[in-house]
Motif scaffolding. Structure first.
Motif, PDB file in Angstrom:
ATOM      1  N   TYR A   1      10.026  -6.541   1.131  1.00  0.00           N
ATOM      2  CA  TYR A   1       8.877  -5.763   0.670  1.00  0.00           C
ATOM      3  C   TYR A   1       9.241  -4.890  -0.528  1.00  0.00           C
ATOM      4  CZ  TYR A   1       5.019  -2.396   0.750  1.00  0.00           C
ATOM      5  OH  TYR A   1       3.945  -1.611   0.403  1.00  0.00           O
ATOM      6  N   LEU A   2      10.404  -4.263  -0.483  1.00  0.00           N
ATOM      7  CA  LEU A   2      10.825  -3.365  -1.547  1.00  0.00           C
ATOM      8  C   LEU A   2      11.391  -4.105  -2.758  1.00  0.00           C
ATOM      9  CD1 LEU A   2      12.461  -0.599   0.666  1.00  0.00           C
ATOM     10  CD2 LEU A   2      10.256  -0.483  -0.499  1.00  0.00           C
ATOM     11  N   GLY A   3      11.488  -5.421  -2.676  1.00  0.00           N
ATOM     12  CA  GLY A   3      11.876  -6.237  -3.817  1.00  0.00           C
ATOM     13  C   GLY A   3      13.353  -6.267  -4.133  1.00  0.00           C
ATOM     14  N   VAL A   4      14.200  -5.969  -3.140  1.00  0.00           N
ATOM     15  CA  VAL A   4      15.643  -5.936  -3.403  1.00  0.00           C
ATOM     16  C   VAL A   4      16.391  -7.111  -2.777  1.00  0.00           C
ATOM     17  CG1 VAL A   4      15.720  -3.451  -3.745  1.00  0.00           C
ATOM     18  CG2 VAL A   4      15.985  -4.364  -1.442  1.00  0.00           C
TER      19      VAL A   4
ATOM     20  N   PHE B   1      12.004  -8.796 -10.096  1.00  0.00           N
ATOM     21  CA  PHE B   1      10.574  -8.617 -10.298  1.00  0.00           C
ATOM     22  C   PHE B   1       9.999  -7.727  -9.194  1.00  0.00           C
ATOM     23  CE2 PHE B   1      11.512 -12.579  -8.121  1.00  0.00           C
ATOM     24  CZ  PHE B   1      10.791 -12.474  -6.950  1.00  0.00           C
ATOM     25  N   HIS B   2       9.098  -6.859  -9.568  1.00  0.00           N
ATOM     26  CA  HIS B   2       8.369  -5.976  -8.658  1.00  0.00           C
ATOM     27  C   HIS B   2       9.302  -5.290  -7.655  1.00  0.00           C
ATOM     28  CE1 HIS B   2       4.668  -4.343  -7.209  1.00  0.00           C
ATOM     29  NE2 HIS B   2       4.910  -4.712  -5.974  1.00  0.00           N
ATOM     30  N   ARG B   3      10.279  -4.593  -8.185  1.00  0.00           N
ATOM     31  CA  ARG B   3      11.218  -3.861  -7.341  1.00  0.00           C
ATOM     32  C   ARG B   3      10.723  -2.426  -7.165  1.00  0.00           C
ATOM     33  NH1 ARG B   3      17.534  -4.059  -8.796  1.00  0.00           N
ATOM     34  NH2 ARG B   3      17.026  -6.289  -8.718  1.00  0.00           N
ATOM     35  N   LEU B   4      10.615  -1.982  -5.922  1.00  0.00           N
ATOM     36  CA  LEU B   4      10.075  -0.650  -5.636  1.00  0.00           C
ATOM     37  C   LEU B   4      11.143   0.418  -5.503  1.00  0.00           C
ATOM     38  CD1 LEU B   4       7.256  -1.589  -3.091  1.00  0.00           C
ATOM     39  CD2 LEU B   4       7.083  -1.265  -5.569  1.00  0.00           C
ATOM     40  N   ILE B   5      12.409   0.015  -5.385  1.00  0.00           N
ATOM     41  CA  ILE B   5      13.517   0.964  -5.363  1.00  0.00           C
ATOM     42  C   ILE B   5      14.635   0.406  -6.234  1.00  0.00           C
ATOM     43  CG2 ILE B   5      12.994   1.909  -3.078  1.00  0.00           C
ATOM     44  CD1 ILE B   5      15.194   0.138  -1.925  1.00  0.00           C
TER      45      ILE B   5
ATOM     46  N   SER C   1       0.868  -1.172   0.000  1.00  0.00           N
ATOM     47  CA  SER C   1       0.000   0.000   0.000  1.00  0.00           C
ATOM     48  C   SER C   1       0.905   1.222   0.000  1.00  0.00           C
ATOM     49  CB  SER C   1      -0.913   0.017   1.228  1.00  0.00           C
ATOM     50  OG  SER C   1      -0.166   0.207   2.410  1.00  0.00           O
ATOM     51  N   LYS C   2       0.339   2.362  -0.296  1.00  0.00           N
ATOM     52  CA  LYS C   2       1.142   3.582  -0.361  1.00  0.00           C
ATOM     53  C   LYS C   2       1.771   3.906   0.991  1.00  0.00           C
ATOM     54  CE  LYS C   2       0.936   8.427  -1.792  1.00  0.00           C
ATOM     55  NZ  LYS C   2       0.078   9.510  -2.343  1.00  0.00           N
TER      56      LYS C   2
ATOM     57  N   LEU D   1       2.307   1.843   3.564  1.00  0.00           N
ATOM     58  CA  LEU D   1       3.268   0.826   3.981  1.00  0.00           C
ATOM     59  C   LEU D   1       4.569   0.953   3.200  1.00  0.00           C
ATOM     60  CD1 LEU D   1       3.724  -1.543   5.867  1.00  0.00           C
ATOM     61  CD2 LEU D   1       2.726  -3.058   4.129  1.00  0.00           C
ATOM     62  N   THR D   2       4.466   1.318   1.930  1.00  0.00           N
ATOM     63  CA  THR D   2       5.677   1.518   1.122  1.00  0.00           C
ATOM     64  C   THR D   2       6.529   2.640   1.706  1.00  0.00           C
ATOM     65  OG1 THR D   2       4.606   0.725  -0.901  1.00  0.00           O
ATOM     66  CG2 THR D   2       6.564   2.101  -1.165  1.00  0.00           C
ATOM     67  N   SER D   3       5.886   3.719   2.114  1.00  0.00           N
ATOM     68  CA  SER D   3       6.622   4.832   2.734  1.00  0.00           C
ATOM     69  C   SER D   3       7.291   4.387   4.026  1.00  0.00           C
ATOM     70  CB  SER D   3       5.671   6.000   3.011  1.00  0.00           C
ATOM     71  OG  SER D   3       5.120   6.505   1.813  1.00  0.00           O
ATOM     72  N   LEU D   4       6.580   3.590   4.829  1.00  0.00           N
ATOM     73  CA  LEU D   4       7.132   3.095   6.088  1.00  0.00           C
ATOM     74  C   LEU D   4       8.328   2.182   5.835  1.00  0.00           C
ATOM     75  CD1 LEU D   4       6.869   2.895   9.189  1.00  0.00           C
ATOM     76  CD2 LEU D   4       5.360   0.910   8.823  1.00  0.00           C
ATOM     77  N   MET D   5       8.219   1.297   4.854  1.00  0.00           N
ATOM     78  CA  MET D   5       9.305   0.373   4.552  1.00  0.00           C
ATOM     79  C   MET D   5      10.514   1.111   3.994  1.00  0.00           C
ATOM     80  SD  MET D   5       8.546  -2.553   5.614  1.00  0.00           S
ATOM     81  CE  MET D   5       7.134  -3.488   6.197  1.00  0.00           C
ATOM     82  N   LYS D   6      10.280   2.144   3.206  1.00  0.00           N
ATOM     83  CA  LYS D   6      11.394   2.952   2.716  1.00  0.00           C
ATOM     84  C   LYS D   6      12.104   3.654   3.873  1.00  0.00           C
ATOM     85  CE  LYS D   6       9.836   3.840  -2.019  1.00  0.00           C
ATOM     86  NZ  LYS D   6       9.388   4.871  -2.992  1.00  0.00           N
ATOM     87  N   LEU D   7      11.324   4.060   4.881  1.00  0.00           N
ATOM     88  CA  LEU D   7      11.918   4.689   6.065  1.00  0.00           C
ATOM     89  C   LEU D   7      12.826   3.711   6.793  1.00  0.00           C
ATOM     90  CD1 LEU D   7      12.186   6.898   8.224  1.00  0.00           C
ATOM     91  CD2 LEU D   7      10.083   6.003   9.267  1.00  0.00           C
ATOM     92  N   PHE D   8      12.355   2.486   7.004  1.00  0.00           N
ATOM     93  CA  PHE D   8      13.174   1.496   7.727  1.00  0.00           C
ATOM     94  C   PHE D   8      14.397   1.091   6.914  1.00  0.00           C
ATOM     95  CE2 PHE D   8       9.538   0.857  10.583  1.00  0.00           C
ATOM     96  CZ  PHE D   8      10.210   0.789  11.784  1.00  0.00           C
ATOM     97  N   THR D   9      14.252   1.009   5.592  1.00  0.00           N
ATOM     98  CA  THR D   9      15.421   0.640   4.789  1.00  0.00           C
ATOM     99  C   THR D   9      16.445   1.781   4.787  1.00  0.00           C
ATOM    100  OG1 THR D   9      15.856  -0.772   2.858  1.00  0.00           O
ATOM    101  CG2 THR D   9      15.032   1.423   2.390  1.00  0.00           C
ATOM    102  N   THR D  10      15.971   3.037   4.926  1.00  0.00           N
ATOM    103  CA  THR D  10      16.884   4.182   5.060  1.00  0.00           C
ATOM    104  C   THR D  10      17.593   4.135   6.409  1.00  0.00           C
ATOM    105  OG1 THR D  10      15.502   5.555   3.616  1.00  0.00           O
ATOM    106  CG2 THR D  10      17.041   6.695   5.074  1.00  0.00           C
TER     107      THR D  10
END
Length: 211
Positions: free
Chosen positions: A177-180, A117-121, A50-51, A53-62
């Motif tokens: 989640y981010l597909g990496v 496949f389905h990589r968000l970053i 979801s939009k 959750l994607t923002s939250l996951m990007k925060l944790f990966t940062t």
């Protein structure tokens, strides 16, 4: 003395078992038989996309990025040296530096390509084992260990342990989640870091007893 010997034996047995599990995962990746483990977990994690959750996951990966880890490491080392905990500062530095070096060596050895496949970053480099997971595991585990030794109450020790586990898990899941990363990259990273970290802590404890 007997209790101490049993504790050391237990830790070494755990290290041997974890090394065996890591070798099994690495072999399964080489033989390309790991997909039955990876794919269902990827599908489950990414199905929650979801939009927000994607923002939250990007925060944790940062938070788990090299820059963030380096900044937190510098801050921690500064506090430890200011408090004159020199031995703990050395332990902390060796744990993080060693984990970083070990991760790069393992990535070079296995050279596993990232999921395509389905990589968000966008991100480069090899996939196995996960560098974010290894560094998060070592960083928050060694932080929890040092803080735990300086806390007096059971409640505060439990709280710091829960916080460390939460941070490690969220950073690790964010990579799937981010597909990496494949889930097997995450498990392999946690196993590699745990074996290295347990060994470093054992050496540190032995040094402290001799001192």
């Amino acid at each position: 003395m007997r209790e101490l010997s049993l504790r050391l034996l237990s830790v070494w047995i755990i290290c041997i078992l974890f090394t065996g599990f890591f070798a099994y995962i690495a072999r399964s990746i080489h033989l390309q038989t790991i997909s039955s483990f990876d794919e269902p977990i990827i599908d489950f994690v990414q199905s929650a996309e979801s939009k927000g959750l994607t923002s939250l996951m990007k925060l944790f990966t940062t938070i788990g990025s090299t820059t963030s880890v380096a900044l937190l490491a510098i801050l921690t080392l500064s506090v430890l040296l200011w408090k004159k905990h020199r031995a703990q500062a050395v332990l902390f530095a060796i744990a993080l530096a060693g984990t970083g070096i070990l991760n790069q060596v393992l990535k070079f050895i296995f050279k596993r390509e990232r999921p395509n496949f389905h990589r968000l970053i966008d991100i480069g480099g090899y996939s196995f084992p996960s560098g974010h997971t290894m560094m998060a595991f070592s960083l928050y585990t060694i932080l929890a260990y040092i803080v735990w030794r300086n806390l007096k109450t059971a409640g505060s020790r439990i709280a710091i342990t829960i916080l460390a586990v939460f941070m490690i898990m969220m950073i690790a899941v964010s990579r799937i989640y981010l597909g990496v990363h494949f889930p097997s990259d995450i498990v392999g990273g946690a196993l590699a870091s745990s074996v290295f970290l347990f060994g470093v802590i054992l050496i540190y404890q032995r040094f402290q007893r001799q001192k």
